[in-house]
Design a protein around this motif. Structure first.
Motif, PDB file in Angstrom:
ATOM      1  N   ALA A  19      -4.766   3.222  10.931  1.00 50.77           N
ATOM      2  CA  ALA A  19      -5.217   2.086  10.128  1.00 50.77           C
ATOM      3  C   ALA A  19      -6.740   2.004  10.109  1.00 50.77           C
ATOM      4  CB  ALA A  19      -4.632   0.791  10.685  1.00 50.77           C
ATOM      5  N   ILE A  20      -7.367   2.197  11.242  1.00 49.56           N
ATOM      6  CA  ILE A  20      -8.833   2.168  11.322  1.00 49.56           C
ATOM      7  C   ILE A  20      -9.432   3.272  10.455  1.00 49.56           C
ATOM      8  CG2 ILE A  20     -10.796   2.555  12.878  1.00 49.56           C
ATOM      9  CD1 ILE A  20      -9.205   1.149  15.058  1.00 49.56           C
ATOM     10  N   ASN A  21      -8.834   4.445  10.518  1.00 55.56           N
ATOM     11  CA  ASN A  21      -9.325   5.583   9.728  1.00 55.56           C
ATOM     12  C   ASN A  21      -9.227   5.317   8.230  1.00 55.56           C
ATOM     13  OD1 ASN A  21      -8.056   8.291   8.244  1.00 55.56           O
ATOM     14  ND2 ASN A  21      -9.912   8.689   9.438  1.00 55.56           N
ATOM     15  N   SER A  22      -8.103   4.755   7.783  1.00 55.43           N
ATOM     16  CA  SER A  22      -7.903   4.552   6.344  1.00 55.43           C
ATOM     17  C   SER A  22      -8.798   3.453   5.785  1.00 55.43           C
ATOM     18  CB  SER A  22      -6.435   4.227   6.055  1.00 55.43           C
ATOM     19  OG  SER A  22      -6.076   2.999   6.649  1.00 55.43           O
ATOM     20  N   LEU A  23      -9.164   2.483   6.608  1.00 52.86           N
ATOM     21  CA  LEU A  23      -9.951   1.353   6.113  1.00 52.86           C
ATOM     22  C   LEU A  23     -11.451   1.495   6.342  1.00 52.86           C
ATOM     23  CD1 LEU A  23      -7.552  -1.486   7.233  1.00 52.86           C
ATOM     24  CD2 LEU A  23      -8.093  -0.902   4.879  1.00 52.86           C
ATOM     25  N   THR A  24     -11.828   2.212   7.384  1.00 53.57           N
ATOM     26  CA  THR A  24     -13.255   2.326   7.700  1.00 53.57           C
ATOM     27  C   THR A  24     -13.789   3.739   7.556  1.00 53.57           C
ATOM     28  OG1 THR A  24     -12.907   2.772  10.063  1.00 53.57           O
ATOM     29  CG2 THR A  24     -12.972   0.464   9.387  1.00 53.57           C
ATOM     30  N   THR A  78      -1.657 -13.242   4.113  1.00 54.37           N
ATOM     31  CA  THR A  78      -2.747 -13.029   3.154  1.00 54.37           C
ATOM     32  C   THR A  78      -2.495 -11.808   2.301  1.00 54.37           C
ATOM     33  OG1 THR A  78      -4.359 -14.073   4.636  1.00 54.37           O
ATOM     34  CG2 THR A  78      -5.230 -12.644   2.910  1.00 54.37           C
ATOM     35  N   VAL A  79      -2.090 -10.715   2.956  1.00 57.14           N
ATOM     36  CA  VAL A  79      -1.792  -9.483   2.212  1.00 57.14           C
ATOM     37  C   VAL A  79      -0.643  -9.717   1.240  1.00 57.14           C
ATOM     38  CG1 VAL A  79      -0.964  -7.106   2.415  1.00 57.14           C
ATOM     39  CG2 VAL A  79      -2.671  -7.964   4.023  1.00 57.14           C
ATOM     40  N   SER A  80       0.407 -10.401   1.690  1.00 64.31           N
ATOM     41  CA  SER A  80       1.556 -10.664   0.821  1.00 64.31           C
ATOM     42  C   SER A  80       1.180 -11.523  -0.379  1.00 64.31           C
ATOM     43  CB  SER A  80       2.670 -11.355   1.620  1.00 64.31           C
ATOM     44  OG  SER A  80       3.206 -10.503   2.596  1.00 64.31           O
ATOM     45  N   VAL A  81       0.422 -12.585  -0.128  1.00 68.21           N
ATOM     46  CA  VAL A  81       0.040 -13.506  -1.208  1.00 68.21           C
ATOM     47  C   VAL A  81      -0.832 -12.802  -2.244  1.00 68.21           C
ATOM     48  CG1 VAL A  81      -1.368 -15.545  -1.736  1.00 68.21           C
ATOM     49  CG2 VAL A  81       0.292 -15.625   0.131  1.00 68.21           C
ATOM     50  N   MET A  99      -4.105  -3.338   2.141  1.00 68.69           N
ATOM     51  CA  MET A  99      -5.282  -4.081   2.576  1.00 68.69           C
ATOM     52  C   MET A  99      -6.507  -3.789   1.708  1.00 68.69           C
ATOM     53  SD  MET A  99      -4.895  -4.023   6.745  1.00 68.69           S
ATOM     54  CE  MET A  99      -6.422  -4.943   6.989  1.00 68.69           C
ATOM     55  N   SER A 100      -6.442  -2.717   0.948  1.00 70.00           N
ATOM     56  CA  SER A 100      -7.553  -2.400   0.041  1.00 70.00           C
ATOM     57  C   SER A 100      -7.666  -3.419  -1.090  1.00 70.00           C
ATOM     58  CB  SER A 100      -7.370  -0.993  -0.546  1.00 70.00           C
ATOM     59  OG  SER A 100      -6.216  -0.935  -1.377  1.00 70.00           O
ATOM     60  N   LEU A 101      -6.629  -4.236  -1.292  1.00 63.28           N
ATOM     61  CA  LEU A 101      -6.674  -5.277  -2.323  1.00 63.28           C
ATOM     62  C   LEU A 101      -7.581  -6.442  -1.920  1.00 63.28           C
ATOM     63  CD1 LEU A 101      -2.839  -5.540  -3.129  1.00 63.28           C
ATOM     64  CD2 LEU A 101      -4.578  -4.349  -4.484  1.00 63.28           C
ATOM     65  N   LEU A 102      -7.841  -6.565  -0.636  1.00 60.53           N
ATOM     66  CA  LEU A 102      -8.568  -7.724  -0.133  1.00 60.53           C
ATOM     67  C   LEU A 102     -10.060  -7.615  -0.416  1.00 60.53           C
ATOM     68  CD1 LEU A 102      -6.837  -7.935   3.364  1.00 60.53           C
ATOM     69  CD2 LEU A 102      -6.327  -9.322   1.363  1.00 60.53           C
ATOM     70  N   PRO A 103     -10.697  -8.727  -0.774  1.00 59.95           N
ATOM     71  CA  PRO A 103     -12.155  -8.719  -0.957  1.00 59.95           C
ATOM     72  C   PRO A 103     -12.840  -8.615   0.400  1.00 59.95           C
ATOM     73  CG  PRO A 103     -11.316 -10.952  -1.150  1.00 59.95           C
ATOM     74  CD  PRO A 103     -10.110 -10.057  -1.048  1.00 59.95           C
ATOM     75  N   ASN A 104     -14.052  -8.083   0.379  1.00 55.52           N
ATOM     76  CA  ASN A 104     -14.809  -7.970   1.621  1.00 55.52           C
ATOM     77  C   ASN A 104     -15.007  -9.343   2.251  1.00 55.52           C
ATOM     78  OD1 ASN A 104     -16.255  -5.425  -0.125  1.00 55.52           O
ATOM     79  ND2 ASN A 104     -15.585  -5.032   1.965  1.00 55.52           N
ATOM     80  N   GLY A 105     -14.983  -9.386   3.525  1.00 47.20           N
ATOM     81  CA  GLY A 105     -14.998 -10.653   4.264  1.00 47.20           C
ATOM     82  C   GLY A 105     -13.576 -10.994   4.657  1.00 47.20           C
ATOM     83  N   LEU A 106     -12.723 -11.192   3.666  1.00 46.54           N
ATOM     84  CA  LEU A 106     -11.309 -11.415   3.936  1.00 46.54           C
ATOM     85  C   LEU A 106     -10.674 -10.137   4.478  1.00 46.54           C
ATOM     86  CD1 LEU A 106      -9.200 -13.629   3.811  1.00 46.54           C
ATOM     87  CD2 LEU A 106      -8.646 -12.919   1.480  1.00 46.54           C
ATOM     88  N   LEU A 107     -11.171  -9.006   3.997  1.00 46.06           N
ATOM     89  CA  LEU A 107     -10.701  -7.721   4.515  1.00 46.06           C
ATOM     90  C   LEU A 107     -11.010  -7.610   6.009  1.00 46.06           C
ATOM     91  CD1 LEU A 107      -9.582  -4.839   4.195  1.00 46.06           C
ATOM     92  CD2 LEU A 107     -11.884  -4.111   3.509  1.00 46.06           C
ATOM     93  N   GLY A 108     -12.221  -7.983   6.393  1.00 44.65           N
ATOM     94  CA  GLY A 108     -12.606  -7.926   7.792  1.00 44.65           C
ATOM     95  C   GLY A 108     -11.763  -8.844   8.655  1.00 44.65           C
ATOM     96  N   LEU A 109     -11.467 -10.044   8.146  1.00 40.93           N
ATOM     97  CA  LEU A 109     -10.670 -11.005   8.902  1.00 40.93           C
ATOM     98  C   LEU A 109      -9.220 -10.530   9.038  1.00 40.93           C
ATOM     99  CD1 LEU A 109     -10.818 -13.721  10.331  1.00 40.93           C
ATOM    100  CD2 LEU A 109     -10.217 -14.823   8.174  1.00 40.93           C
ATOM    101  N   THR A 110      -8.668  -9.980   7.958  1.00 41.37           N
ATOM    102  CA  THR A 110      -7.298  -9.486   7.996  1.00 41.37           C
ATOM    103  C   THR A 110      -7.192  -8.242   8.864  1.00 41.37           C
ATOM    104  OG1 THR A 110      -6.988 -10.331   5.747  1.00 41.37           O
ATOM    105  CG2 THR A 110      -5.331  -8.807   6.576  1.00 41.37           C
TER     106      THR A 110
END
Length: 525
Positions: free
Chosen positions: A148-153, A197-200, A325-336
């Motif tokens: 997960a860390i690899n795919s997002l960061t 958050t991801v589901s919504v 999780m790539s759908l999330l805007p930055n900031g919310l992505l970090g929190l999620t």
């Protein structure tokens, strides 16, 4: 790289907060001497809300969030049966198993077997659990977390493994179970927030793709486009029938063997309840966890189903949740993402704490002999945490890097030995004629019969295999006891002295959970 500086800042704040809370709650009373009970069982002082939150935090980790979401991508909501029916298993554990465990004031599950049988049985199970926790549980959580860390960061997989191990150590090593359990309150809040958050956002995205808006419209669209993903009971022609064999996934003995093994006799789960202030507090905590379990299909499985619409082509199914999780805007992505990290490190901390408890209290104390020194027991426990995480970090990639679905790998592998473990504990608790030799025979039958059936009938659903092996192990246990005289054992538990009664609120909430589950399965069967 999906992350920006804001996301890294939020993740950094989470790490600082969780470590700070752990250090605060780990402080002892000035002038007091810390005991092994303080370190391994939080001084047997945990309140119900900490027990319930910690049960879920220990359970829901990378293999659940990433692995089960991946299965949601492939299979659909049927995989949520493991989460939903776990609520019933928790209730049974609270009513029938906990009173017996707490009455003995044990530290570990192997210790209970020593009280009931002898040290041979205790040591066999202690070494067995150490191997499973290190080579299966710790490695799978670390590996999926690093993916997960690899795919997002974009960070290297090795970096992810080391980061997760060090973060887990930084907040759990000093404070033991108390630090783990009390910080799990924050972990669970983040976990549920992240999944919801991801589901919504996914449902909003699907709604907008089809000229609509809102979560309700999006959910209706998902159901319209992928109705087969909401079948809770799979038909025999479904490609996933082998892993989720129709009605048997609900009423078959195999799935309940797995549940009782995990929720009833599993050290890193039951350890939270063993640390309760009282039996009533423990039962309230378990009931709280049972309610949280009903949320998990929306938190974990639904994102995987939505991914089948938004990202229908994935290299591996386990990429579903990180991709969503790539759908999330930055900031919310970090929190999620912090929520995902929270789930991972809380499970790592729980597992490593249980490893250290078993090694220190069941193995080190026995072979060392002599009088217990509380400070040396705590020191050995801390060293054990470090060593176990080091081993798991080292072998995670070579061991698990080639598997398509880690979640299904775990389910199948634990199915080899869980029938025998369930037989051992059930007869230890409720059958006075069980002997030490009879339960060791049951364990051997469970292992060898599971391997043999897997080789001869590779297409047999694993929960059917577990049922057959459970019956064979039980017969082996009974026959061995029969050959040994078939008489009540001196160390057998006197059930008449145990109070199995539960409060009116516990009984009412049991009815509510059963009713909710009935509605779900009647509606979606």
């Amino acid at each position: 790289m999906l992350f920006n500086n804001l996301d890294f800042l939020i993740l950094g704040i989470y790490c600082v907060v969780i470590i700070s809370i752990a250090q605060y709650v780990s402080k002892g009373v000035s002038g007091s001497v810390r005991t092994s009970e303080d370190y391994f069982l939080a001084g047997r002082s945990l309140p119900w809300w900490a027990i319930g939150a910690s049960l879920i935090a220990a359970n829901i980790s990378a293999e659940q969030i990433i692995g089960m979401s991946g299965q949601g991508f492939v299979v659909g909501m049927a995989i949520a049966t493991y989460e939903l029916t776990a609520a019933i298993a928790l209730i049974v554990m609270a009513k029938y198993f906990l009173p017996l465990f707490l009455e003995k004031k044990i530290y570990t599950m192997p210790q209970f077997l020593e009280y009931r049988f002898d040290k041979r049985v205790s040591l066999v199970l202690a070494f067995f659990w150490l191997a499973v926790y290190i080579f299966i549980n710790l490695t799978s959580v670390l590996w999926l977390g690093s993916l997960a860390i690899n795919s997002l960061t974009g960070f290297d997989l090795t970096f992810g493994l080391v980061f997760l191990a060090l973060l887990s150590l930084s907040y759990s090593l000093w404070g033991g179970l108390k630090a783990v359990a009390l910080t799990d309150i924050l972990q669970v809040v983040l976990l549920i927030f992240g999944g919801l958050t991801v589901s919504v956002l996914a449902l909003h995205e699907i709604a907008s793709m089809h000229n609509g808006s809102g979560v309700i419209y999006g959910a209706a669209k998902v159901f319209e486009l992928l109705p087969e993903k909401f079948d809770m009971i799979l038909s025999s022609d479904n490609p996933s029938y082998k892993n989720l064999p129709g009605i048997w996934i609900l009423f078959g003995l195999g799935v309940w063997i797995g549940h009782f093994f995990y929720w009833g006799f599993n050290q890193y789960i039951t350890q939270r309840a063993l640390a309760a202030k009282s039996i009533k507090e423990a039962q309230k905590g378990v009931m709280f966890a049972a309610y949280l379990k009903l949320l998990m299909p929306i938190v974990i499985v639904l994102p995987g189903i939505c991914a089948a619409i938004l990202f229908p082509v994935l290299e591996k199914s386990d990429q579903a949740y990180p991709t969503m999780m790539s759908l999330l805007p930055n900031g919310l992505l970090g929190l999620t993402f912090a929520a995902l990290i929270a789930a991972i490190v809380s499970s790592l901390a729980s597992m490593s704490n249980s490893i250290s408890t078993i090694f220190t209290m069941d193995i080190y104390r026995y072979f060392k002999g002599g009088e217990d020194n509380q400070s040396s027991l705590i020191k050995v426990g801390r060293y054990t945490v470090i060593v176990s995480l080091f081993i798991a970090t080292l072998i995670a990639k070579p061991l698990l890097g080639s598997f398509e679905s880690i979640f299904q790998y775990i389910q199948n592998f634990t199915g080899y030995f869980s029938p025998g473990i369930v037989v051992i504990f059930l007869v230890a608790l409720f059958w006075k004629k069980a002997t030490s030799m009879s339960v060791l025979i049951a364990a051997l039958i469970s292992l060898f019969a599971s391997v043999l059936i897997s080789l001869i009938y590779p297409d047999l659903p694993f929960i059917h295999r577990m049922t057959i092996v459970f019956v064979l192990s039980a017969i082996g246990c009974w026959y061995t006891s029969y050959l040994q005289g078939y008489k009540d054992q001196a160390k057998a538990i006197d059930l008449s002295s145990i109070n199995f009664s539960t409060s009116k609120s516990f009984n009412f909430n049991t009815c509510v959970i059963v009713f909710v589950l009935a509605i779900i399965y009647i509606t979606l069967a």
